[in-house]
Scaffold this motif. Structure first.
Motif, mmCIF file in Angstrom:
data_model
loop_
_atom_site.group_PDB
_atom_site.id
_atom_site.type_symbol
_atom_site.label_atom_id
_atom_site.label_comp_id
_atom_site.label_asym_id
_atom_site.label_seq_id
_atom_site.Cartn_x
_atom_site.Cartn_y
_atom_site.Cartn_z
ATOM 1 N N LEU A 44 18.414 -3.351 17.383
ATOM 2 C CA LEU A 44 19.777 -3.257 16.845
ATOM 3 C C LEU A 44 20.711 -2.599 17.856
ATOM 4 O O LEU A 44 21.881 -2.993 17.972
ATOM 5 C CB LEU A 44 19.779 -2.462 15.536
ATOM 6 C CG LEU A 44 19.152 -3.160 14.337
ATOM 7 C CD1 LEU A 44 19.113 -2.212 13.151
ATOM 8 C CD2 LEU A 44 19.891 -4.424 13.996
ATOM 9 N N ASN A 45 20.196 -1.625 18.592
ATOM 10 C CA ASN A 45 21.005 -0.962 19.609
ATOM 11 C C ASN A 45 21.399 -1.953 20.705
ATOM 12 O O ASN A 45 22.553 -1.977 21.147
ATOM 13 C CB ASN A 45 20.227 0.219 20.197
ATOM 14 C CG ASN A 45 21.096 1.114 21.030
ATOM 15 O OD1 ASN A 45 22.307 1.097 20.905
ATOM 16 N ND2 ASN A 45 20.480 1.900 21.879
ATOM 17 N N LEU A 46 20.463 -2.789 21.130
ATOM 18 C CA LEU A 46 20.768 -3.803 22.148
ATOM 19 C C LEU A 46 21.782 -4.821 21.617
ATOM 20 O O LEU A 46 22.693 -5.237 22.337
ATOM 21 C CB LEU A 46 19.490 -4.515 22.592
ATOM 22 C CG LEU A 46 18.530 -3.685 23.440
ATOM 23 C CD1 LEU A 46 17.254 -4.461 23.722
ATOM 24 C CD2 LEU A 46 19.192 -3.260 24.731
ATOM 25 N N GLN A 47 21.624 -5.211 20.352
ATOM 26 C CA GLN A 47 22.570 -6.151 19.767
ATOM 27 C C GLN A 47 23.965 -5.538 19.675
ATOM 28 O O GLN A 47 24.964 -6.219 19.915
ATOM 29 C CB GLN A 47 22.108 -6.589 18.377
ATOM 30 C CG GLN A 47 20.948 -7.542 18.389
ATOM 31 C CD GLN A 47 20.511 -7.913 16.982
ATOM 32 O OE1 GLN A 47 20.983 -7.367 15.990
ATOM 33 N NE2 GLN A 47 19.589 -8.867 16.894
ATOM 34 N N ALA A 48 24.033 -4.250 19.358
ATOM 35 C CA ALA A 48 25.334 -3.576 19.281
ATOM 36 C C ALA A 48 25.984 -3.516 20.656
ATOM 37 O O ALA A 48 27.194 -3.730 20.783
ATOM 38 C CB ALA A 48 25.160 -2.169 18.707
#
Length: 79
Positions: A29-33
């Motif tokens: 999720l951090n990478l997607q953000a």
């Protein structure tokens, strides 16, 4: 006693696996953000340049119209 310790070990592994999967999920999720933020910044820049280009074209048209009006009223540059 043995059943309690095996149950404790099983719970520990289950919690460890859950924590690991949550960490993986958080990392994803951090990478997607980060990707979303970068794409948003790129889109903002692209739209800003497009908007500026349109404003410059409109400004050029207005200046051209003003020059045409001045030249037609004054019959050249001698007013």
């Amino acid at each position: 006693m043995e059943s309690i310790s095996s149950w404790t070990i099983a719970c520990f592994f289950l919690l460890s696996a859950t924590t690991f999967s949550l960490r993986c999920l958080y990392g994803g999720l951090n990478l997607q953000a980060q990707d979303f933020r970068q794409q948003g910044t790129q889109m903002r820049r692209k739209m800003w340049f497009q908007n500026m280009k349109i404003k410059l074209i409109v400004l050029g048209i207005i200046i051209a119209l003003i020059l045409i009006i001045i030249l037609s009223v004054c019959r050249g540059f001698h007013c």
